[in-house]
Design a protein around this motif. Structure first.
Motif, PDB file in Angstrom:
ATOM      1  N   LEU A 128       8.820   5.588  -1.093  1.00 42.88           N
ATOM      2  CA  LEU A 128       9.177   4.482  -0.202  1.00 42.88           C
ATOM      3  C   LEU A 128      10.582   4.659   0.373  1.00 42.88           C
ATOM      4  CD1 LEU A 128       7.693   1.383  -2.067  1.00 42.88           C
ATOM      5  CD2 LEU A 128       6.911   2.381   0.061  1.00 42.88           C
ATOM      6  N   ILE A 129      11.506   5.141  -0.434  1.00 41.09           N
ATOM      7  CA  ILE A 129      12.864   5.397   0.054  1.00 41.09           C
ATOM      8  C   ILE A 129      12.835   6.458   1.152  1.00 41.09           C
ATOM      9  CG2 ILE A 129      15.083   6.436  -0.602  1.00 41.09           C
ATOM     10  CD1 ILE A 129      14.747   4.958  -3.322  1.00 41.09           C
ATOM     11  N   ALA A 130      12.010   7.487   0.965  1.00 39.39           N
ATOM     12  CA  ALA A 130      11.867   8.520   1.997  1.00 39.39           C
ATOM     13  C   ALA A 130      11.309   7.934   3.287  1.00 39.39           C
ATOM     14  CB  ALA A 130      10.974   9.652   1.489  1.00 39.39           C
ATOM     15  N   MET A 131      10.357   7.017   3.170  1.00 41.84           N
ATOM     16  CA  MET A 131       9.810   6.361   4.365  1.00 41.84           C
ATOM     17  C   MET A 131      10.886   5.555   5.085  1.00 41.84           C
ATOM     18  SD  MET A 131       6.101   5.082   2.906  1.00 41.84           S
ATOM     19  CE  MET A 131       5.624   4.253   4.428  1.00 41.84           C
ATOM     20  N   LEU A 132      11.742   4.880   4.324  1.00 43.74           N
ATOM     21  CA  LEU A 132      12.831   4.120   4.932  1.00 43.74           C
ATOM     22  C   LEU A 132      13.826   5.043   5.634  1.00 43.74           C
ATOM     23  CD1 LEU A 132      13.508   1.577   2.027  1.00 43.74           C
ATOM     24  CD2 LEU A 132      12.600   1.025   4.288  1.00 43.74           C
ATOM     25  N   CYS A 133      14.083   6.209   5.038  1.00 41.30           N
ATOM     26  CA  CYS A 133      15.021   7.162   5.647  1.00 41.30           C
ATOM     27  C   CYS A 133      14.419   7.838   6.874  1.00 41.30           C
ATOM     28  CB  CYS A 133      15.450   8.211   4.620  1.00 41.30           C
ATOM     29  SG  CYS A 133      16.390   7.550   3.231  1.00 41.30           S
ATOM     30  N   GLU A 134      13.117   8.118   6.828  1.00 42.95           N
ATOM     31  CA  GLU A 134      12.449   8.715   7.989  1.00 42.95           C
ATOM     32  C   GLU A 134      12.576   7.835   9.223  1.00 42.95           C
ATOM     33  OE1 GLU A 134       8.371  10.010   7.439  1.00 42.95           O
ATOM     34  OE2 GLU A 134       8.800  10.496   5.354  1.00 42.95           O
ATOM     35  N   GLU A 135      12.629   6.533   8.989  1.00 39.05           N
ATOM     36  CA  GLU A 135      12.749   5.572  10.085  1.00 39.05           C
ATOM     37  C   GLU A 135      13.944   5.890  10.977  1.00 39.05           C
ATOM     38  OE1 GLU A 135      12.403   2.161  12.438  1.00 39.05           O
ATOM     39  OE2 GLU A 135      10.951   2.997  11.044  1.00 39.05           O
ATOM     40  N   GLU A 136      14.991   6.434  10.391  1.00 37.82           N
ATOM     41  CA  GLU A 136      16.203   6.718  11.160  1.00 37.82           C
ATOM     42  C   GLU A 136      15.997   7.873  12.135  1.00 37.82           C
ATOM     43  OE1 GLU A 136      19.763   6.901   8.792  1.00 37.82           O
ATOM     44  OE2 GLU A 136      19.057   5.361   7.418  1.00 37.82           O
ATOM     45  N   ASN A 137      14.994   8.704  11.897  1.00 38.02           N
ATOM     46  CA  ASN A 137      14.674   9.771  12.848  1.00 38.02           C
ATOM     47  C   ASN A 137      14.008   9.204  14.096  1.00 38.02           C
ATOM     48  OD1 ASN A 137      15.654  12.149  11.804  1.00 38.02           O
ATOM     49  ND2 ASN A 137      13.828  12.578  10.572  1.00 38.02           N
ATOM     50  N   GLU A 138      13.213   8.141  13.918  1.00 43.37           N
ATOM     51  CA  GLU A 138      12.434   7.578  15.017  1.00 43.37           C
ATOM     52  C   GLU A 138      13.220   6.557  15.828  1.00 43.37           C
ATOM     53  OE1 GLU A 138       8.964   5.992  13.178  1.00 43.37           O
ATOM     54  OE2 GLU A 138       8.363   7.899  12.259  1.00 43.37           O
ATOM     55  N   ASP A 139      14.164   5.871  15.168  1.00 46.37           N
ATOM     56  CA  ASP A 139      14.960   4.853  15.858  1.00 46.37           C
ATOM     57  C   ASP A 139      16.243   5.489  16.390  1.00 46.37           C
ATOM     58  OD1 ASP A 139      16.362   2.672  16.731  1.00 46.37           O
ATOM     59  OD2 ASP A 139      16.052   1.466  14.926  1.00 46.37           O
ATOM     60  N   GLU A 171       2.986  -3.160   2.927  1.00 49.42           N
ATOM     61  CA  GLU A 171       1.792  -3.090   2.073  1.00 49.42           C
ATOM     62  C   GLU A 171       2.091  -2.271   0.813  1.00 49.42           C
ATOM     63  OE1 GLU A 171      -2.712  -1.140   2.087  1.00 49.42           O
ATOM     64  OE2 GLU A 171      -1.106  -0.382   3.367  1.00 49.42           O
ATOM     65  N   ARG A 172       2.777  -1.158   0.997  1.00 53.07           N
ATOM     66  CA  ARG A 172       3.084  -0.298  -0.154  1.00 53.07           C
ATOM     67  C   ARG A 172       4.113  -0.937  -1.078  1.00 53.07           C
ATOM     68  NH1 ARG A 172       3.252   6.056   1.041  1.00 53.07           N
ATOM     69  NH2 ARG A 172       3.624   5.865  -1.195  1.00 53.07           N
ATOM     70  N   ILE A 173       5.004  -1.745  -0.534  1.00 50.62           N
ATOM     71  CA  ILE A 173       5.956  -2.443  -1.392  1.00 50.62           C
ATOM     72  C   ILE A 173       5.226  -3.442  -2.279  1.00 50.62           C
ATOM     73  CG2 ILE A 173       7.872  -4.092  -1.424  1.00 50.62           C
ATOM     74  CD1 ILE A 173       9.011  -2.683   1.026  1.00 50.62           C
ATOM     75  N   TRP A 174       4.235  -4.154  -1.729  1.00 56.74           N
ATOM     76  CA  TRP A 174       3.435  -5.065  -2.562  1.00 56.74           C
ATOM     77  C   TRP A 174       2.739  -4.295  -3.687  1.00 56.74           C
ATOM     78  CZ3 TRP A 174       3.830  -9.952  -3.359  1.00 56.74           C
ATOM     79  CH2 TRP A 174       4.228 -10.830  -2.354  1.00 56.74           C
ATOM     80  N   LYS A 175       2.236  -3.118  -3.379  1.00 59.21           N
ATOM     81  CA  LYS A 175       1.582  -2.301  -4.412  1.00 59.21           C
ATOM     82  C   LYS A 175       2.592  -1.837  -5.459  1.00 59.21           C
ATOM     83  CE  LYS A 175      -2.168  -0.641  -1.427  1.00 59.21           C
ATOM     84  NZ  LYS A 175      -2.783   0.537  -0.766  1.00 59.21           N
ATOM     85  N   LEU A 176       3.815  -1.515  -5.006  1.00 62.27           N
ATOM     86  CA  LEU A 176       4.862  -1.113  -5.944  1.00 62.27           C
ATOM     87  C   LEU A 176       5.233  -2.272  -6.868  1.00 62.27           C
ATOM     88  CD1 LEU A 176       7.003   0.957  -6.896  1.00 62.27           C
ATOM     89  CD2 LEU A 176       8.525   0.006  -5.155  1.00 62.27           C
ATOM     90  N   LEU A 177       5.313  -3.481  -6.329  1.00 64.98           N
ATOM     91  CA  LEU A 177       5.620  -4.647  -7.155  1.00 64.98           C
ATOM     92  C   LEU A 177       4.566  -4.832  -8.241  1.00 64.98           C
ATOM     93  CD1 LEU A 177       6.796  -7.274  -4.477  1.00 64.98           C
ATOM     94  CD2 LEU A 177       8.186  -5.677  -5.817  1.00 64.98           C
ATOM     95  N   ALA A 178       3.312  -4.570  -7.891  1.00 60.58           N
ATOM     96  CA  ALA A 178       2.241  -4.652  -8.900  1.00 60.58           C
ATOM     97  C   ALA A 178       2.422  -3.582  -9.970  1.00 60.58           C
ATOM     98  CB  ALA A 178       0.878  -4.509  -8.221  1.00 60.58           C
ATOM     99  N   GLU A 179       2.847  -2.383  -9.554  1.00 61.07           N
ATOM    100  CA  GLU A 179       3.078  -1.298 -10.516  1.00 61.07           C
ATOM    101  C   GLU A 179       4.223  -1.656 -11.467  1.00 61.07           C
ATOM    102  OE1 GLU A 179       3.953   3.553 -10.513  1.00 61.07           O
ATOM    103  OE2 GLU A 179       3.715   2.472  -8.616  1.00 61.07           O
ATOM    104  N   ILE A 180       5.241  -2.317 -10.944  1.00 57.94           N
ATOM    105  CA  ILE A 180       6.357  -2.741 -11.791  1.00 57.94           C
ATOM    106  C   ILE A 180       5.896  -3.797 -12.794  1.00 57.94           C
ATOM    107  CG2 ILE A 180       8.616  -3.881 -11.802  1.00 57.94           C
ATOM    108  CD1 ILE A 180       9.030  -2.663  -8.961  1.00 57.94           C
ATOM    109  N   GLU A 181       5.113  -4.757 -12.336  1.00 58.71           N
ATOM    110  CA  GLU A 181       4.611  -5.804 -13.238  1.00 58.71           C
ATOM    111  C   GLU A 181       3.734  -5.213 -14.347  1.00 58.71           C
ATOM    112  OE1 GLU A 181       5.465  -8.736 -13.611  1.00 58.71           O
ATOM    113  OE2 GLU A 181       6.245  -9.543 -11.737  1.00 58.71           O
ATOM    114  N   ASP A 182       3.032  -4.151 -14.039  1.00 63.27           N
ATOM    115  CA  ASP A 182       2.154  -3.526 -15.046  1.00 63.27           C
ATOM    116  C   ASP A 182       2.928  -2.956 -16.227  1.00 63.27           C
ATOM    117  OD1 ASP A 182      -0.133  -4.179 -13.691  1.00 63.27           O
ATOM    118  OD2 ASP A 182      -0.465  -2.196 -12.818  1.00 63.27           O
TER     119      ASP A 182
END
Length: 477
Positions: free
Chosen positions: A124-135, A298-309
């Motif tokens: 997810l951090i990589a996805m956030l950093c990739e955003e800087e290439n597109e913007d 969507e993936r952050i919601w899935k990550l939150l579920a993984e943390i709760e597990d």
């Protein structure tokens, strides 16, 4: 069965004219919405419970770190900083688990789960950093340390970098954070293998990003490194590693629970910023980028579920003892423990509120008489295939809804396993058929996007009528 008229104007001219007349009435089964009795909004909790939760996790101090703007030109700071904090806290979590003196702790599974959680966060951090290439407005604004400009010449003392010599004259510099726990984990026998796996994961996931994290990964592509220590401030994060009750509670699960929820709240803070960005980009009609942000959410919601597990790995007796020590009790019969998090309540509400963006995306206004104007526009969008970016966006909005509801359904199952089914039901021994707890109310709600749902229902029925059953025969052959 409900009798509905489907007029020909509701579909585009791209649909073949040889189909049966669309003015014929279609018989479509519409599911009856689940009815809730005597329950106010599930997304609420008592102010005192939220205040106690915040105090236990030291959230006021964490929020100061999240919200401090130290790099004014860097737009991604408030989105990425709490995510990096969560990653750094996870490194500490690995140390806590592997230092656990209890003989009955399942260290092997804990290690696997935390490695998996770390990988999910890095993705997810990589996805956030990739955003800087597109913007284009964000490109080149991140605080980086470009050691390639030194031609591989490093300071003789206290250097945090290594020089790699590749083919020919190519020089690659790998920088290592001085304050992060990850480099120390790489030198500890118990965590060396996990740390090396994390470093190679960073190397692989950051390949499409304009820079790497600078945590000691090989950096074979020779990219500049993020100034991790300046952005994340690991020392400030680890100064908050103890709960206010550490001095009076001797229970190892206290550190486990405390650390798990600090990671959770850090990602909730990132989710807040992503949701704001989604709304602003939709308003600016930057639909393709908004769709990418929706899939990120969507993936952050899935990550939150993984943390709760992670609660599933806590020792039952120790955890229930801790629960009593911390006086963790429901305020009322319908309150869920997770709603003590004001941040979780906020991102849940904001995720649901995205439904109001659909008319704007489709370019129509809501019919004040309750007509199917939005549904018709959605059917045209799906069938004409002329505006793919809008299709991606409305699909991504529904993906957020699905992930949100799965999170709350999964959270209820975690409660059942960790605390028992009676606690998960709000300590109600007898519950009527229409009586539902707040968690169930969230994931049993009707769809947030009824017009999109109806458009797909009618479009599917149209193609069933168009093929006249021949489709199944064709597949069988």
């Amino acid at each position: 069965m409900v009798d509905l008229d489907w007029k020909a104007k509701m579909v585009s001219s791209d649909i073949p004219n040889k189909s049966p007349k669309l003015s014929n009435k279609l018989q479509v089964s519409i599911p009856t919405p689940f009815r809730f009795s005597n329950i106010s909004s599930p997304l609420s909790t008592s102010a005192s419970a939220s205040s106690t939760y915040d105090y236990y996790l030291r959230l006021p101090e964490l929020r100061k770190l999240w919200e401090t703007k130290e790099f004014p030109a860097w737009q991604n700071e408030r989105v990425l900083k709490p995510a990096l904090h969560a990653l750094e806290i996870t490194f500490r979590f690995i140390s806590i688990v592997l230092s656990d003196p209890r003989s009955y702790s399942n260290r092997r599974e804990w290690k696997r789960r935390l490695e998996s959680l770390t990988t999910s966060q890095i993705e997810l951090i990589a996805m956030l950093c990739e955003e800087e290439n597109e913007d284009k407005t964000a490109a080149g604004t991140a605080p980086i340390v470009d050691l390639t400009s030194s031609n591989g010449v490093l300071a003789r003392e206290s250097s945090s970098a290594e020089v790699w010599k590749l083919h020919g004259e190519t020089t690659v510099v790998s920088r290592t954070s001085k304050d992060s726990l990850l480099p120390r984990l790489a030198t500890w026998q118990k965590s060396e293998d996990a740390a090396q796996k994390i470093l190679y994961t960073i190397e692989c996931e950051m390949r499409r990003c304009p820079y790497t994290l600078g945590l000691g990964e090989p950096n074979l592509s020779g990219k500049p490194s993020l100034d991790y220590d300046a952005v994340c401030k690991p020392n400030d994060i680890h100064a908050l590693k103890r709960s206010p009750y550490d001095h009076c509670i001797e229970n190892h699960e206290n550190a486990t629970l405390f650390t798990t929820h600090q990671i959770l709240e850090s990602w909730i803070q990132t989710a807040k910023q992503v949701l704001k960005r989604i709304a602003s980009r939709i308003d600016a009609e930057i639909f393709e980028t908004a769709a990418s942000d929706c899939y990120l959410m969507e993936r952050i919601w899935k990550l939150l579920a993984e943390i709760e597990d992670l609660h599933l790995l806590m020792d039952p007796d120790d955890f229930l003892h801790l629960k009593s020590q911390l006086l963790i009790k429901p305020v009322n019969e319908t309150e869920a423990f997770c709603f003590r998090s004001k941040g979780l309540v906020e991102i849940t509400k904001n995720s649901k509120e995205l439904k109001h963006k659909v008319p704007f995306i489709l370019g129509v206004e809501v019919d004040p008489k309750g007509g199917p104007r939005i549904q018709e526009a959605a059917m045209r969008l799906y069938s004409e295939k002329q505006e793919g970016n809008k299709v991606f966006l409305v699909q991504a909005l529904q993906a957020i809804e699905g992930a949100l509801k799965r999170f709350f359904y999964g959270y209820k199952q975690v409660l059942v396993v960790v605390m028992g089914s009676l606690e998960a039901k709000g300590n109600r021994v007898v519950a009527g058929s229409g009586s539902v707890d707040s968690l169930s109310q969230v994931f049993l709600e009707p769809t947030y996007f009824p017009s999109l749902d109806a458009a797909k229902t009618f479009l599917g029925e149209f193609w069933n009528r168009e093929l006249g059953g021949s489709g199944l025969t064709r597949w069988k052959n």
